[in-house]
Design a protein around this motif. Structure first.
Motif, PDB file in Angstrom:
ATOM      1  N   TYR A  31       0.841  -1.196   0.000  1.00 16.75           N
ATOM      2  CA  TYR A  31       0.000   0.000   0.000  1.00 16.75           C
ATOM      3  C   TYR A  31       0.876   1.246   0.000  1.00 16.75           C
ATOM      4  N   GLU A 109      -5.715  -2.471  -2.888  1.00 18.76           N
ATOM      5  CA  GLU A 109      -7.028  -1.917  -2.562  1.00 18.76           C
ATOM      6  C   GLU A 109      -8.008  -2.027  -3.731  1.00 18.76           C
ATOM      7  N   GLU A 112      -9.247  -5.743  -3.131  1.00 18.64           N
ATOM      8  CA  GLU A 112      -9.143  -6.077  -1.702  1.00 18.64           C
ATOM      9  C   GLU A 112      -9.857  -7.375  -1.337  1.00 18.64           C
TER      10      GLU A 112
END
Length: 140
Positions: A31, A109, A112
């Motif tokens: 991330y 994301e 996810e």
């Protein structure tokens, strides 16, 4: 676990320490904003693993496969351009994520709900002086 990366000349040290810390974990969700060094970090990890291929962002291919010095596969994903989760499903993400090889996933994301529970979350950020921080935690 948390590391500060003091520059490009320091990233290999952090990559080695990261691999020691990771042990037998296989799935890593990376991330962080664009330009923070996620791909550069994967390159450093690949170098530590003895990958001889040119490691680059798989932005258009979605996944790149590399062979380590031990003959093991290492996968590098970039889901930045994925519009929805069905695109990941269409190329058979299960074979990669559940195949037992190391997977480094940029822009997790975007997919996810497909990321395995046992994935290690790796958060990259940039300090005001340009150094990078890598903070790692288990997702459970």
């Amino acid at each position: 676990m948390k590391w500060t990366i003091n520059g490009l000349d320091d990233i290999n040290r952090v990559a080695k320490e990261f691999l020691d810390f990771a042990g037998d974990k296989k799935i890593f969700a990376l991330y962080g904003p664009m330009g923070v060094g996620k791909t550069t970090f994967v390159k450093a990890v690949a170098l530590c693993e003895g990958v001889e291929d040119d490691v680059s962002s798989p932005t258009f291919a979605i996944v790149n496969e590399y062979q380590t010095a031990k003959g093991e596969a290492m996968y590098h994903f970039d889901f930045y351009r994925v519009k929805d989760v069905t695109e990941a499903m269409d190329f058979g993400y299960e074979e990669y994520f559940f195949g037992g090889d190391r997977c480094f996933i940029e822009w997790p994301e975007k997919v996810e709900e497909l990321i395995p529970e046992e994935a290690v979350a790796c958060y990259f950020s940039e300090l005001p002086d340009g150094r990078r921080v890598l903070e790692v935690e288990e997702r459970r």
